[in-house]
Design a protein around this motif. Structure first.
Motif, PDB file in Angstrom:
ATOM      1  N   ILE A  56       0.866  -1.175   0.000  1.00  0.00           N
ATOM      2  CA  ILE A  56       0.000   0.000   0.000  1.00  0.00           C
ATOM      3  C   ILE A  56       0.906   1.230   0.000  1.00  0.00           C
ATOM      4  O   ILE A  56       1.633   1.470   0.969  1.00  0.00           O
ATOM      5  CB  ILE A  56      -0.932   0.009   1.224  1.00  0.00           C
ATOM      6  N   ASP A  58       2.369   4.583   0.593  1.00  0.00           N
ATOM      7  CA  ASP A  58       2.153   5.595   1.628  1.00  0.00           C
ATOM      8  C   ASP A  58       2.563   6.953   1.073  1.00  0.00           C
ATOM      9  O   ASP A  58       3.636   7.474   1.357  1.00  0.00           O
ATOM     10  CB  ASP A  58       2.971   5.245   2.866  1.00  0.00           C
ATOM     11  N   LEU A  78      -3.194   6.966   2.152  1.00  0.00           N
ATOM     12  CA  LEU A  78      -4.209   5.917   2.126  1.00  0.00           C
ATOM     13  C   LEU A  78      -4.250   5.170   3.445  1.00  0.00           C
ATOM     14  O   LEU A  78      -3.231   4.781   3.991  1.00  0.00           O
ATOM     15  CB  LEU A  78      -3.903   4.939   0.987  1.00  0.00           C
ATOM     16  N   ILE A  80      -4.733   2.080   5.804  1.00  0.00           N
ATOM     17  CA  ILE A  80      -4.552   0.639   5.656  1.00  0.00           C
ATOM     18  C   ILE A  80      -5.861  -0.113   5.894  1.00  0.00           C
ATOM     19  O   ILE A  80      -6.224  -1.021   5.140  1.00  0.00           O
ATOM     20  CB  ILE A  80      -3.473   0.131   6.630  1.00  0.00           C
ATOM     21  N   GLU A  83      -8.159  -0.068   2.899  1.00  0.00           N
ATOM     22  CA  GLU A  83      -7.736  -0.976   1.830  1.00  0.00           C
ATOM     23  C   GLU A  83      -8.056  -2.425   2.191  1.00  0.00           C
ATOM     24  O   GLU A  83      -8.440  -3.226   1.338  1.00  0.00           O
ATOM     25  CB  GLU A  83      -6.235  -0.812   1.572  1.00  0.00           C
ATOM     26  N   GLU A 233      -1.115  -7.229   8.520  1.00  0.00           N
ATOM     27  CA  GLU A 233      -0.270  -6.088   8.204  1.00  0.00           C
ATOM     28  C   GLU A 233       1.124  -6.324   8.749  1.00  0.00           C
ATOM     29  O   GLU A 233       1.300  -6.650   9.924  1.00  0.00           O
ATOM     30  CB  GLU A 233      -0.868  -4.812   8.806  1.00  0.00           C
ATOM     31  N   SER A 238       3.691  -0.746   5.359  1.00  0.00           N
ATOM     32  CA  SER A 238       2.342  -0.700   4.800  1.00  0.00           C
ATOM     33  C   SER A 238       2.130  -1.861   3.838  1.00  0.00           C
ATOM     34  O   SER A 238       1.472  -1.718   2.814  1.00  0.00           O
ATOM     35  CB  SER A 238       2.107   0.637   4.088  1.00  0.00           C
ATOM     36  N   ASN A 485      -1.318   1.177  -5.627  1.00  0.00           N
ATOM     37  CA  ASN A 485      -0.661   0.123  -4.858  1.00  0.00           C
ATOM     38  C   ASN A 485       0.016  -0.861  -5.799  1.00  0.00           C
ATOM     39  O   ASN A 485      -0.093  -0.762  -7.024  1.00  0.00           O
ATOM     40  CB  ASN A 485      -1.675  -0.579  -3.957  1.00  0.00           C
TER      41      ASN A 485
END
Length: 790
Positions: A56, A58, A78, A80, A83, A233, A238, A485
């Protein structure tokens, strides 16, 4: 359960040896555990875990609003969790499944578990997606030839599903299908529409026993099946790692890879949708301004033509430029106010903020308002995601709805404050414009009219040029949009982990269960078993000594000391005789031993006869008397035991005591049998004169007198004879006599003041070269001392 002394280490070691006696239970439990574990492993569908990773980004995104000068409404890092919510959303998973053709599942029948035929199958199901299909019902296929197959299906209740509408249409009851078709032949009805195609290079009729089946799956069922993947995660980054547990590695990896592709494609679509909305808004503004610009040009040309030309002096041009700047500022303020009105209406409709279309000339610069709008957008997204998963009102939904309402109130308060500032600025600006307009009043009338027309045309021309520029920039951005992403690692069929069944863990688990259950059962057997098993069981409840241990007689003869004098059984009786001699000072003649027990079937008659034979072997003149007048067994153990001569005849006065004494086949051993069983044995033995006369005579004639009496735990006959005895010998049978019965009898003996008593443990099983009483803690007899091997 009886009391045992647990202070000595030997107690626990004794428990261990007791448990070993039940080793078959452990063996059977382990065998059963292995069998259950094997069945579990072969009947459990294997589960594998496959994974993929997504990065993802950042970073701040460049929103279309920023390009046209409206500020970065969605230009934040964005989130987390947003998403993760998108990846788990029903809409994204459903889109993924539609691209993978998971609607039909095919299987081959196996002994324990069906085999999923994916991705390679012996046949293909060609089905009509526009026709309703019967879902979740197996269609069984058996190939008769390579081009002919039999199709069978049945169900009591089924569902007809529409793939175009993505919902169940109606139910069907008692459905039956049994038909013979050729490959490629279309099977059509109101409930299904498909054809079976044999793949090239396969021979399906080589084994008529090979059965296959397939079934149609609804999108809801498929989404519920595949949405069970987990997202983790990576700490300090990210990066999201997606894990899917599946029974088919290839299918699982295909799904994860397709899911991440759809996820990236959805991100691009979201950006393109924002750009498209903005372009449409710009186009609508351009059309409106173009008409105004065209009309203003015509008006200026007509005015100049009517006046025959017009020249502006320096002063007029200076006033015109100042007024143009102020009116341009006023236009910006009016568009900002229009935006706030538009935003209020938009929020009331609960739309996602990414779909906002903003006025192209608005230049909003309010970081606090930007942050509030981002929070509302995030809350609306969470609310839609949660509400799509449940039909009921939940505390989370309630809290989320309350949060949105509070944020809206805050936004409205912020807009109100901004509007107040705008009103103040507009008021001040209008004063300045009015002041400049007063200067125009001193100019000629023609110049005033021309300046007004020229000012309107210039504003429209600048705005038209600005919008054309921004539209071009939006088209370029839309064409060059890339995913925000990135997929770092694709899911690969070679990179998997077996989740279940783990054979070693299953076998270990069931074996541990088996050992625990077997141990618990054995513990119950031992802990609640109150049968006499070892010396401690007796020593813990009485002060009477244990005189000896008689091992189990495996021979057919009960007169074992006489018939097999060199056996281990005979040796145990000689050991008992020796223990008796060491009890204390003995009389030369007339030693009386009273043999009794707690209950029947404990071997007192067997012990009485063979103990008497052992004394006789030592050249002691011995006599054994069958004083059990209720259920005598002595008669069965000796020869000529069927005679009617005995004690009952003597006590009834029909015989003299000399007449009832019989000679044995063994030297130095005589016996008196019971005789006919009387109706009143206790009353007969209570005749003291008869009993005294008998014992006076016997003590004068015999060295040892052994009385085989009835069990004291049943009747009190033995207590009547104890005054004539020198020792009471209490027989306890190994692993049969109940400790609670023995305790009760011992308390009775103590209450009656019986001190001369010894205990004999009978019927101890021989274990290899020594008898195993007490699991090896008794007295052993080797074979190297001239005794017969047992």
């Amino acid at each position: 359960m009886h009391e045992r002394s647990k202070d000595q280490p030997e107690y626990y070691l004794g428990l261990f040896f007791k448990a070993l006696k039940y080793w078959p239970i452990f063996v059977m439990a382990l065998a059963g555990a292995v069998a259950i574990a094997y069945y579990t492993t072969v009947t459990t569908v294997p589960k594998y875990e496959v994974s993929t990773t997504v990065l993802i980004q950042d970073e701040k995104t460049t929103a279309p609003q920023a390009i046209i000068g409206l500020g970065e409404l969605t230009g934040q890092s964005l989130q987390i969790k947003n998403e993760m919510g998108i990846l788990h959303s029903y809409e994204l998973i459903c889109r993924t499944i539609k691209r993978l053709d998971f609607e039909v599942s095919s299987y081959q029948k196996r002994r324990y578990l069906p085999k999923r035929l994916y991705p390679y199958s012996y046949f293909t199901i060609e089905w009509n997606p526009y026709s309703p299909q019967l879902i979740n019902v197996p269609f069984n296929i058996q190939f008769v030839t390579d081009s002919t197959c039999r199709v069978k299906a049945n169900c009591e209740v089924g569902q007809i599903y529409s793939y175009t509408q993505e919902k169940s249409l109606h139910g069907i009851y008692n459905f039956q299908l049994d038909t013979l078709v050729t490959t490629g032949q279309q099977l059509s009805s109101p409930w299904y529409d498909f054809a079976i195609l044999a793949n090239s290079g396969t021979s399906l009729a080589h084994d008529n026993k090979a059965d296959y089946h397939f079934q149609f799956n609804s999108y809801d069922a498929l989404v519920n099946q595949f949405k069970r993947f987990t997202i983790h995660e990576e700490t300090g980054s990210s990066i999201l790692r997606l894990h899917l547990t599946t029974d088919n590695i290839v299918q699982g990896t295909n799904f994860l890879n397709a899911l991440t592709r759809e996820y990236l494609r959805k991100g691009i679509e979201r950006k393109n949708n924002i750009a498209s909305n903005t372009i449409r808004f710009i186009d609508s503004q351009i059309t409106e301004i173009h008409d105004s610009l065209y009309q203003s040009e015509k008006t200026i040309q007509a005015f100049i033509h009517a006046k025959g030309g017009l020249d502006l002096d320096y002063k007029t041009d200076y006033i015109y430029n100042r007024l143009s700047v102020l009116e341009e500022q006023m236009t910006v303020l009016q568009m900002q106010k229009k935006y706030y009105d538009y935003l209020i209406q938009f929020l009331e409709e609960n739309k996602a903020l990414e779909d906002i279309v903003l006025p192209s000339s608005l230049k909003l610069n309010n970081p606090y308002l930007n942050d509030l709008l981002d929070q509302i957008n995030e809350s609306l997204f969470e609310f839609e995601e949660i509400s799509s998963r449940t039909l009921q009102e939940t505390p989370i939904l309630t809290a989320n709805r309350l949060k949105i309402e509070n944020l809206k109130k805050t936004v409205l308060e912020t807009i109100t404050a901004a509007n107040n500032n705008l009103n103040h600025e507009q008021t001040e600006l209008q004063k300045r414009i009015s002041s400049i307009k007063k200067e125009l009043d001193y100019l000629p009338q023609d110049q005033q009219q021309f300046i007004a027309l020229q000012r309107k045309h210039t504003i429209n021309e600048d705005l038209y040029t600005f919008l054309l520029t921004k539209r071009s920039e939006m088209e370029i951005m839309k064409a060059s949009n890339l995913p925000s992403n990135e997929v770092l690692d694709l899911a690969r069929p070679s990179h998997y982990r077996l989740v279940a069944p783990i054979r070693s863990k299953i076998y270990l688990k069931y074996m541990m269960y088996a050992l625990a259950i077997a141990g618990a059962l054995i513990f119950i057997f031992i802990y609640f078993n109150d049968k006499v098993y070892e010396n401690k069981d007796i020593e813990s409840i009485t002060h009477y000594p244990v005189l000896g241990h008689i091992i189990h007689n495996k021979y057919s003869s009960n007169f074992i000391v006489h018939h097999r004098p060199q056996s281990l059984v005979s040796e145990s009786f000689r050991s008992l005789r020796t223990s008796y001699h060491f009890l204390g000072e003995k009389k030369k003649k007339g030693n009386v031993i009273l043999v009794t027990s707690t209950n029947i079937e404990e071997g007192k008659s067997f012990l009485s006869l063979n103990l008497a034979a052992s004394f006789a072997q030592n050249e002691n003149k011995t006599i054994i008397i069958g004083y059990d007048l209720r259920k005598p067994k002595l008669n069965k153990y000796i020869e000529n035991g069927h005679t009617n001569e005995g004690l009952s005849m003597y006590y009834n006065g029909k015989r003299d005591y000399k007449d009832i004494i019989l000679s044995s086949t063994q030297a130095h051993l005589d016996y008196i049998l019971t005789g006919p069983i009387p109706a009143n044995p206790a009353e007969l033995m209570a005749r003291d004169s008869k009993t005294e006369a008998l014992f006076d005579y016997l003590k004068s004639q015999y060295d040892t007198i052994i009385l085989d009496t009835a069990p004291l735990g049943r009747v009190s006959d033995g207590f009547l004879l104890y005054p004539y005895a020198d020792l009471m010998m209490l027989v306890v049978r190994h692993n049969k006599t109940r400790v609670r019965h023995l305790k009760h009898l011992l308390r009775e003996l103590k209450r009656r003041g019986i001190d001369h008593c010894g205990i004999v443990i009978n019927d101890i099983r021989v274990n290899r070269n020594k008898y195993g009483y007490g699991s090896g803690y008794g007295y052993g007899y080797g074979y190297g001392y001239g005794y017969e091997q047992s």
